[in-house]
Design an enzyme around this catalytic site. Structure first.
Site, mmCIF file in Angstrom:
data_model
loop_
_atom_site.group_PDB
_atom_site.id
_atom_site.type_symbol
_atom_site.label_atom_id
_atom_site.label_comp_id
_atom_site.label_asym_id
_atom_site.label_seq_id
_atom_site.Cartn_x
_atom_site.Cartn_y
_atom_site.Cartn_z
ATOM 1 N N GLU A 31 -2.589 0.275 -4.321
ATOM 2 C CA GLU A 31 -2.727 -0.936 -3.490
ATOM 3 C C GLU A 31 -2.734 -2.189 -4.364
ATOM 4 O O GLU A 31 -3.508 -2.276 -5.318
ATOM 5 C CB GLU A 31 -4.039 -0.839 -2.702
ATOM 6 N N ASP A 77 0.856 -1.184 0.000
ATOM 7 C CA ASP A 77 0.000 0.000 0.000
ATOM 8 C C ASP A 77 0.892 1.233 0.000
ATOM 9 O O ASP A 77 1.690 1.433 0.923
ATOM 10 C CB ASP A 77 -0.902 -0.018 1.235
#
Length: 500
Positions: free
Chosen positions: A111, A16
């Site tokens: 992500e 992320d």
């Protein structure tokens, strides 16, 4: 997050990018680095897309209304989203990961999930064609991805840093749920490994909304029954959870609450739609204004379709009215195309099938679906030929509307204010131009727009690699300040912060 002794293979990584939009802005604008930075839509209905960590200390967070965030952090740097810059940085940051692994599932611009068991062999890397996929030269070598998850965490975030100068948080676990929890626990710019024992200890302590699939609506339903944590979910029993959330959703949440996650890394998942939408500062109540706004949103959606390299067969128009009810209508062509006239004719036909402007329109969206990246495209159609297709288009209500760039969708840029074509000058900066936009001055060079009004623009002339910013005020009437394309991503200029 464990004692270093692993009793089972940990096969899934979750990466992320930290406060992604704000990070990209700080890279491009050296003078704002280290300050509270908020990327948000403008106007009374704007929504915050990202706040960096200094801004979060004031209570600002994503999905918060912009007006509320400004009250909490009035002295922060407030910028409008730059979709092209984020897209390019996302592609560059993830390129070494896509080159290294054959199974990578991207769930947002910032992500991804990675199946660590899918690392490519030297022979597989040699067979890659950079023209058709990832560049094999970008692959990360020399890591025992499954045998050494700690090294995997370090290598993944180092690869992102080396490619772009962006930091990422990485978690490794036995399944997607655990990997996501591990990366969340290590933010920002950290790494964590979560084995089964550590996961069993962590899960009951989390809020229920930490589980995948529990959004605001589901969280409210659970809270209404006194269920606020994962421990509460377990204590409530499966029948209660299923009764509140429905059979499929409730069963999935029940399993996740007990650490059971069978979801695979869906590396071959195709993009379902490409689109854009705009929330309006005031409700539209006349047909002429609605058509103008619809044309602007269509133009932005079409640009995104072209950047995606796909062709579309179906065009869906979404309208949200002043009373928050939503209406969608779709029109389909005989074959997929990326040609603007045919798609525009379909979009206009779908709009005509709605009840708009009705009680007033607060949001307009356009999405392209039934995508095909290898379709035989329709021959280029002129406006007259495209218009002849309209009677054959079949409008129909369609459930759901999922713009490909949803985190930026509520603030889709006005086409008049976007980056100019690559082979010519961009449009002139106006008083309506968005703060943070990339601009270029005929004499002073590149910079970014701080703000515009009363016939002048305030600009900071700097780039990602320039000395401290030079600030200047430019008269708009002089016609010397134009919008331009964002800077491309650059490799990191120094060591990663966790090595400093």
């Amino acid at each position: 997050m464990d004692d270093g002794t692993l009793t089972e293979p940990l096969l899934v990584a979750h990466l992320d990018l930290d406060a992604f939009f704000a990070q990209v802005e700080e890279l491009a604008k050296p003078s704002i680095r280290g300050r509270p930075v908020v990327v948000a839509g403008r106007g009374g209905r704007g929504v915050i897309t990202t706040a960096n960590y200094p801004a979060r200390r004031f209570g600002v967070h994503s999905a918060m209304p912009s007006w509320q965030g400004r009250a909490l952090a009035p002295h922060a740097v407030w910028l409008s989203p730059r979709g092209t810059a984020y897209s390019e940085h996302s592609t560059a940051a993830l390129a070494p990961i896509r080159a290294t692994f054959s199974r990578v599932e991207q769930v947002a611009y910032d992500e991804v999930y990675v199946d660590l068991s899918s690392a490519r062999t030297p022979d597989e890397l040699a067979a890659l064609d950079p023209d058709d996929g990832p560049d094999p030269a970008l692959a990360v070598h020399g890591v025992a991805w499954v045998a050494d998850p700690y090294a995997a965490c370090t290598a993944l975030r180092q690869a992102v840093w080396d490619a772009t100068g962006l930091t990422a948080s990485v978690g490794v676990a036995r399944h997607k749920l655990g990997a996501k929890l591990a990366s969340e626990s290590s933010k920002p710019a950290g790494a964590a490994v979560l084995d089964a024992a550590a996961e069993a200890e962590l899960l009951p302590t989390l809020e229920a909304k930490a589980l995948p699939g529990i959004g605001p609506v589901s969280a409210r339903k659970l809270a209404g029954a006194g269920i606020r944590t994962v421990a509460d979910v377990r204590a409530a029993g499966e029948p209660t959870v299923v009764g509140l959330l429905g059979q499929a959703h409730g069963t999935a949440v029940w399993d996740l609450a007990h650490g059971r996650d069978t979801r695979r890394v869906e590396y071959d998942r195709e993009r379902k739609s490409v689109g854009a939408e705009r929330t309006l500062p005031a409700d539209l109540r006349d047909l002429e204004s609605l058509r103008a706004t619809h044309a602007a949103v269509f133009a932005e959606a079409h640009r995104r379709l072209l950047r995606s390299g796909a062709a579309a067969r179906t065009v869906t128009v979404k309208v949200r009215y002043a009373d928050f009810t939503i209406e969608t209508r779709a029109a389909s062509l005989a074959a997929p195309t990326d040609e603007e006239p045919a798609l525009r004719a379909a979009a206009e036909h779908a709009l005509a099938a709605t009840s708009a402007p009705g009680t007033g329109v607060r949001l307009v969206g356009v999405a392209f679906s039934a995508l095909d990246t290898v379709a035989q495209l329709l021959l280029s159609l002129g406006d007259e030929a495209a218009a002849e297709l309209v009677p054959e288009l079949a409008p129909a209500a369609t459930p759901g509307f999922h713009p490909a760039y949803a985190r930026d969708a509520s603030t889709a840029a006005d086409p008049r204010l976007g980056a100019g074509p690559a082979d010519g000058p961009g449009p002139l900066v106006t008083e309506q131009s968005a703060p943070g936009s990339d601009v270029v001055h005929d004499e002073l060079g590149r910079g970014w727009l701080v703000g515009a009004g009363h016939g002048v623009a305030s600009v900071r002339f700097e780039t990602s690699t320039s000395p401290p910013a030079r600030s200047a005020t430019v008269r708009l009437a002089d016609g010397v300040l134009r919008h331009c394309d964002p800077e491309p991503p650059r490799p990191a200029a120094g060591p990663a912060p966790w090595k400093a």
